[in-house]
Design an enzyme around this catalytic site. Sequence first.
Site, PDB file in Angstrom:
ATOM      1  N   ARG A  84       0.805  -1.230   0.000  1.00  0.00           N
ATOM      2  CA  ARG A  84       0.000   0.000   0.000  1.00  0.00           C
ATOM      3  C   ARG A  84       0.833   1.272   0.000  1.00  0.00           C
ATOM      4  NH1 ARG A  84      -2.949  -3.952   1.657  1.00  0.00           N
ATOM      5  NH2 ARG A  84      -1.036  -4.479   2.736  1.00  0.00           N
ATOM      6  N   THR A  85       1.840   1.319   0.854  1.00  0.00           N
ATOM      7  CA  THR A  85       2.622   2.558   0.945  1.00  0.00           C
ATOM      8  C   THR A  85       3.295   2.819  -0.399  1.00  0.00           C
ATOM      9  OG1 THR A  85       2.969   2.102   3.274  1.00  0.00           O
ATOM     10  CG2 THR A  85       4.366   3.787   2.298  1.00  0.00           C
ATOM     11  N   LYS A 113      28.166  -3.546  -3.984  1.00  0.00           N
ATOM     12  CA  LYS A 113      29.580  -3.390  -4.367  1.00  0.00           C
ATOM     13  C   LYS A 113      30.350  -2.635  -3.291  1.00  0.00           C
ATOM     14  CE  LYS A 113      28.432  -2.713  -9.229  1.00  0.00           C
ATOM     15  NZ  LYS A 113      28.611  -1.685 -10.246  1.00  0.00           N
ATOM     16  N   ARG A 134      11.677   3.610   2.337  1.00  0.00           N
ATOM     17  CA  ARG A 134      11.337   2.717   3.465  1.00  0.00           C
ATOM     18  C   ARG A 134      12.540   1.828   3.714  1.00  0.00           C
ATOM     19  NH1 ARG A 134       6.070  -1.112   4.140  1.00  0.00           N
ATOM     20  NH2 ARG A 134       5.264   0.893   4.801  1.00  0.00           N
ATOM     21  N   HIS A 168       6.298   5.836  11.060  1.00  0.00           N
ATOM     22  CA  HIS A 168       5.662   5.750   9.739  1.00  0.00           C
ATOM     23  C   HIS A 168       4.777   6.989   9.613  1.00  0.00           C
ATOM     24  CE1 HIS A 168       4.173   4.187   6.114  1.00  0.00           C
ATOM     25  NE2 HIS A 168       3.791   2.975   6.478  1.00  0.00           N
TER      26      HIS A 168
HETATM   27  C1  NCD Z   1       2.319  -1.028   7.962  1.00  0.00           C
HETATM   28  C2  NCD Z   1       3.827  -0.932   8.026  1.00  0.00           C
HETATM   29  O1  NCD Z   1       4.514  -1.220   7.050  1.00  0.00           O
HETATM   30  O2  NCD Z   1       4.299  -0.509   9.070  1.00  0.00           O
HETATM   31  N1  NCD Z   1       1.837  -1.239   6.676  1.00  0.00           N
HETATM   32  C3  NCD Z   1       1.554  -0.138   5.934  1.00  0.00           C
HETATM   33  O3  NCD Z   1       2.426   0.638   5.603  1.00  0.00           O
HETATM   34  N2  NCD Z   1       0.282   0.075   5.622  1.00  0.00           N
HETATM   35  C4  NCD Z   1       1.742  -1.954   8.955  1.00  0.00           C
HETATM   36  C5  NCD Z   1       2.242  -3.340   9.024  1.00  0.00           C
HETATM   37  O4  NCD Z   1       3.087  -3.793   8.237  1.00  0.00           O
HETATM   38  O5  NCD Z   1       1.766  -4.038   9.916  1.00  0.00           O
END
Ligand code: NCD
Length: 353
Positions: A84-85, A113, A134, A168
């Site tokens: 989703r993100t 490398k 991320r 997040h």
């Molecule tokens: C979350 C995350 O990655 O922290 N997912 C997300 O971004 N919607 C929640 C999760 O992984 O549980």
Amino acid sequence: MAHYPGWEAFQALSLEEKSKRFMRDGALFDIVYAQQFSKEYLFQLFSTAETIRTIAKTKQGCDFIATLLSDKRAMLFFVQPSTRTFLSFLSACHLLGMRTSEIRDVTTSSEVKGESPEDTIRTFSSYVDLIITRHPDEGFVEMAAWVLNEHANRAIPVINGGSGKDQHPTQALLDIYTLHRALEKLGGIEGKTIMMSGDLRRGRTVRSLCRLLALYNNVTIELVAPEKYRMRRDVVEWLKQKNVKVSETEDFDSALKQADAIYATRLQNEYDKEGEASSISERFYLTENHLPYLKEHAVIMHPFPRRDEIAVTLDHDPRAHYWKQARNGMWIRAALILTLFQRQHCLDQFPKL
Ligand code: NCD
């Protein structure tokens, strides 16, 4: 972590001081922590998101929005799994007319490398105008924003799409936006009781959401988790300092009855230590058996991915907001990106609003 000069001195700063380095011309530039957002900023984002989603209802509107950042390119550097993100950021960029590139696996970048993470980030900044990232290491995004601000010729904004078990912030944005919309007719978020359940110790979404809820008056946060997965003390202490009412319990059923919103989260067992086999009891599984106890307007949320936290049979209940919540991510991220480039006012130029 960083090998560039000045990192230790930066690390010694308070979060407030660090946040100042992530501003430009009095506006947010890098999005690293949820604590960077003010309530005014949130309300402006909500309003921008509403305008974008209204304009995007027509082809003419979509064509207009796609001109707003057509001169910008974004890099999505996602080295931790994401559905989703990643997709909502990608869709938000495309909605705004940006071109995008992506790396989702470090084995395809020069880090294998022996290139340092700092050099990798600086390399991205040579080609794009925004980095969304991320990473499993909690300090990675902070380092990326810092190294570009302090050492790169082209300082471009960095957005945190999830930093290990810590933060997040843009998930918190879509969560608070969802709560704002769902509770609008009930007087808003102020004065409401928000319940969070599951693996609160390792879930970063709840940690960031707590920071945003603290911006609202008279909010109560009910933290519902087994002892082993309790929210870490840093967040609990911080909330108390901010005069947020916090209660902690393992009693899922009783907490449900009080809640104006229920935010369920999954077990984060990817962070298990070797040999650890973690689990969460079935007591934390929301099913149709609980529906009679819920408030009539209770807002049921989940950041996803879902496992055994909310039965799929609840999906059609009007109180289930988690699918809307996922889509809200695209709108609020588009609003954020447009705002970071200080082009949100260009939306006023759309003729038919
Ligand atoms: C979350 C995350 O990655 O922290 N997912 C997300 O971004 N919607 C929640 C999760 O992984 O549980």
